[in-house]
Scaffold this motif. Structure first.
Motif, PDB file in Angstrom:
ATOM      1  N   VAL A   1     -12.648   0.913 -13.169  1.00 22.24           N
ATOM      2  CA  VAL A   1     -11.996  -0.096 -13.098  1.00 22.24           C
ATOM      3  C   VAL A   1     -11.697  -0.126 -11.593  1.00 22.24           C
ATOM      4  N   ASP A   2     -11.940  -1.650 -11.362  1.00 20.21           N
ATOM      5  CA  ASP A   2     -11.717  -1.957  -9.633  1.00 20.21           C
ATOM      6  C   ASP A   2      -9.954  -2.242  -9.129  1.00 20.21           C
ATOM      7  N   VAL A   3      -9.382  -1.758  -8.593  1.00 20.39           N
ATOM      8  CA  VAL A   3      -8.103  -1.421  -8.136  1.00 20.39           C
ATOM      9  C   VAL A   3      -7.526  -2.375  -6.680  1.00 20.39           C
ATOM     10  N   VAL A   4      -7.060  -3.357  -6.944  1.00 18.73           N
ATOM     11  CA  VAL A   4      -6.002  -3.787  -5.830  1.00 18.73           C
ATOM     12  C   VAL A   4      -4.306  -2.785  -5.627  1.00 18.73           C
ATOM     13  N   SER A   5      -4.831  -2.840  -4.198  1.00 18.75           N
ATOM     14  CA  SER A   5      -3.193  -1.344  -4.161  1.00 18.75           C
ATOM     15  C   SER A   5      -2.086  -2.773  -2.936  1.00 18.75           C
ATOM     16  N   VAL A   6      -0.828  -2.784  -3.275  1.00 16.75           N
ATOM     17  CA  VAL A   6       0.279  -3.166  -2.093  1.00 16.75           C
ATOM     18  C   VAL A   6       1.133  -1.853  -2.303  1.00 16.75           C
ATOM     19  N   ALA A   7       1.800  -1.908  -1.177  1.00 11.32           N
ATOM     20  CA  ALA A   7       2.722  -1.223  -0.826  1.00 11.32           C
ATOM     21  C   ALA A   7       4.107  -1.451  -0.949  1.00 11.32           C
ATOM     22  N   ASN A   8       4.655  -2.971  -1.243  1.00 10.88           N
ATOM     23  CA  ASN A   8       5.471  -3.158  -1.308  1.00 10.88           C
ATOM     24  C   ASN A   8       6.131  -4.460  -2.190  1.00 10.88           C
ATOM     25  N   GLY A   9       6.926  -4.634  -2.718  1.00 13.35           N
ATOM     26  CA  GLY A   9       7.271  -5.641  -3.801  1.00 13.35           C
ATOM     27  C   GLY A   9       7.132  -7.126  -3.396  1.00 13.35           C
ATOM     28  N   ASN A  10       7.430  -7.806  -1.717  1.00 14.45           N
ATOM     29  CA  ASN A  10       7.377  -8.900  -2.003  1.00 14.45           C
ATOM     30  C   ASN A  10       6.080  -9.394  -2.212  1.00 14.45           C
ATOM     31  N   GLU A  11       4.410  -8.281  -1.469  1.00  9.78           N
ATOM     32  CA  GLU A  11       3.927  -9.255  -1.126  1.00  9.78           C
ATOM     33  C   GLU A  11       3.209  -8.692  -2.690  1.00  9.78           C
ATOM     34  N   GLY A  12       3.224  -7.383  -3.846  1.00 11.04           N
ATOM     35  CA  GLY A  12       2.685  -7.075  -5.472  1.00 11.04           C
ATOM     36  C   GLY A  12       2.948  -8.472  -5.351  1.00 11.04           C
ATOM     37  N   SER A  13       4.917  -9.250  -5.197  1.00 10.27           N
ATOM     38  CA  SER A  13       4.780 -10.226  -6.129  1.00 10.27           C
ATOM     39  C   SER A  13       4.388 -11.281  -6.460  1.00 10.27           C
ATOM     40  N   HIS A  14       3.625 -11.846  -4.637  1.00 13.10           N
ATOM     41  CA  HIS A  14       2.925 -12.275  -4.579  1.00 13.10           C
ATOM     42  C   HIS A  14       1.658 -12.599  -5.238  1.00 13.10           C
ATOM     43  N   TYR A  15       0.644 -11.035  -5.122  1.00  8.05           N
ATOM     44  CA  TYR A  15      -0.708 -10.663  -5.918  1.00  8.05           C
ATOM     45  C   TYR A  15      -0.405 -11.056  -7.605  1.00  8.05           C
ATOM     46  N   ALA A  16       1.146 -10.702  -8.290  1.00  9.08           N
ATOM     47  CA  ALA A  16       1.024 -10.812  -9.656  1.00  9.08           C
ATOM     48  C   ALA A  16       0.887 -12.301 -10.163  1.00  9.08           C
ATOM     49  N   LEU A  17       1.185 -13.278  -9.693  1.00  9.37           N
ATOM     50  CA  LEU A  17       2.118 -14.872  -9.972  1.00  9.37           C
ATOM     51  C   LEU A  17       0.813 -14.969  -9.230  1.00  9.37           C
ATOM     52  N   SER A  18       0.448 -14.797  -8.532  1.00  6.66           N
ATOM     53  CA  SER A  18      -0.976 -15.975  -8.017  1.00  6.66           C
ATOM     54  C   SER A  18      -2.804 -16.099  -8.476  1.00  6.66           C
ATOM     55  N   GLN A  19      -2.399 -14.670  -8.713  1.00  6.95           N
ATOM     56  CA  GLN A  19      -4.053 -13.704  -8.992  1.00  6.95           C
ATOM     57  C   GLN A  19      -4.074 -13.918 -10.672  1.00  6.95           C
ATOM     58  N   PRO A  20      -5.191 -13.984 -11.428  1.00  9.28           N
ATOM     59  CA  PRO A  20      -5.448 -13.179 -12.379  1.00  9.28           C
ATOM     60  C   PRO A  20      -5.673 -12.122 -12.464  1.00  9.28           C
ATOM     61  N   TRP A  21      -5.315 -11.042 -13.650  1.00  7.18           N
ATOM     62  CA  TRP A  21      -5.639  -9.279 -12.963  1.00  7.18           C
ATOM     63  C   TRP A  21      -5.477  -8.983 -15.212  1.00  7.18           C
ATOM     64  N   ASP A  22      -6.378  -7.535 -15.257  1.00  7.96           N
ATOM     65  CA  ASP A  22      -6.080  -7.168 -16.501  1.00  7.96           C
ATOM     66  C   ASP A  22      -5.029  -6.750 -17.300  1.00  7.96           C
ATOM     67  N   VAL A  23      -4.509  -5.845 -15.808  1.00 10.53           N
ATOM     68  CA  VAL A  23      -3.534  -5.117 -16.284  1.00 10.53           C
ATOM     69  C   VAL A  23      -3.209  -4.362 -14.544  1.00 10.53           C
ATOM     70  N   ILE A  24      -1.260  -4.625 -14.784  1.00  8.63           N
ATOM     71  CA  ILE A  24      -0.700  -4.236 -13.467  1.00  8.63           C
ATOM     72  C   ILE A  24       0.153  -2.616 -14.028  1.00  8.63           C
ATOM     73  N   ILE A  25      -0.087  -2.028 -12.519  1.00 13.33           N
ATOM     74  CA  ILE A  25       0.472  -0.781 -12.597  1.00 13.33           C
ATOM     75  C   ILE A  25       2.559  -0.858 -11.327  1.00 13.33           C
ATOM     76  N   LEU A  26       3.126  -1.214 -11.991  1.00 17.45           N
ATOM     77  CA  LEU A  26       4.696  -1.397 -10.667  1.00 17.45           C
ATOM     78  C   LEU A  26       5.333   0.029 -11.274  1.00 17.45           C
ATOM     79  N   ASP A  27       5.188   0.237  -9.825  1.00 21.36           N
ATOM     80  CA  ASP A  27       6.847   0.860  -9.629  1.00 21.36           C
ATOM     81  C   ASP A  27       7.900   0.602  -9.668  1.00 21.36           C
ATOM     82  N   ARG A  28       8.784   0.890 -10.053  1.00 24.16           N
ATOM     83  CA  ARG A  28      10.033   0.552 -10.522  1.00 24.16           C
ATOM     84  C   ARG A  28      10.923   0.275  -9.158  1.00 24.16           C
TER      85      ARG A  28
END
Length: 234
Positions: free
Chosen positions: A31-58
């Motif tokens: 599995v190729d993993v792209v990691s980000v460490a904050n919610g703002n950046e995570g939101s940008h990546y989640a909404l702007s690129q296709p992913w097969d699975v997303i793991i989110l911290d609460r």
């Protein structure tokens, strides 16, 4: 050359030790993993690129994981999401699942269980469902179940043998030097005196069947190639 897309996973996690642990464990499973460490950046990546699975911290700096999930679902993005969090109460689980999470795991966690859950989510992911199998001649490698067969017969490989076979199959028809194998399979970027490549290639050939037509060939002075018809290569 066999062309198959590895699954892409977005990990939004602010604990760097957890991130490193997850990244190494998941990438070993293809599995190729792209990691980000904050919610703002995570939101940008989640909404702007296709992913097969997303793991989110609460709980994240900036936007929290639940807000990211709600924004995704509001925009019709149905990528499978697994919450990985210390919020272990039943109400927290219920809220996460009701707002569109596909799975929920509580820290601390067992890596093999998390990998198994990710594999289940990948099976549901329409963007990856049809790209999870590699085939070269009568050998089949399934990236989701980690199963290998030849002519329908199961072949049991050690993890490093699996990685080596996957690399050969992704590059079928291409001559691969010993240094390429050391760098891309064993992550050795420096000159080293070892017979690890030769040993693993020998074992892999044996497991693919000594009585079956050979698929991994030695090209003298150049390296190795996986092909059902060596005449097409040399």
């Amino acid at each position: 050359m066999t062309s198959v897309t590895r699954p892409r996973l977005l990990l939004v996690e602010d604990d760097y030790v957890t991130t490193d642990y997850l990244q190494q464990g998941l990438e070993k499973c293809g599995v190729d993993v792209v990691s980000v460490a904050n919610g703002n950046e995570g939101s940008h990546y989640a909404l702007s690129q296709p992913w097969d699975v997303i793991i989110l911290d609460r709980m994240l700096p900036g936007l929290d994981g639940l807000t990211i999930l709600m924004r995704m679902r509001a925009q019709g993005i149905m990528t499978p999401v697994l919450f990985l969090t210390t919020m272990d109460g039943v109400p927290s689980r219920v809220v996460g699942l009701r707002h569109g999470a596909d799975d929920y795991m509580v820290k601390p966690f067992a890596l093999p269980e998390l990998v198994a859950r990710v594999q289940v989510l990948l099976r549901r992911s329409s963007s990856f469902r049809n790209t999870a199998i590699l085939n070269v001649d009568d050998v089949e490698l399934n990236l989701l179940t980690l199963a290998v067969t030849r002519n329908g017969e199961k072949i049991f490989l050690q993890p490093q043998e699996f990685k080596l076979l996957e690399y050969f199959m992704r590059n079928a028809g291409t001559i691969l030097s010993r240094q390429m194998l050391l760098k891309d399979v064993w992550h050795m970027d420096f000159p080293v005196r070892t017979n690890i490549v030769e040993t693993h290639v020998c074992r892999l050939r044996e497991k693919l069947g000594q009585d079956a037509p050979p698929l991994i060939h030695t090209i003298r002075g150049s390296g190795y190639v996986m092909s059902a018809n060596l005449n097409d290569i040399v």
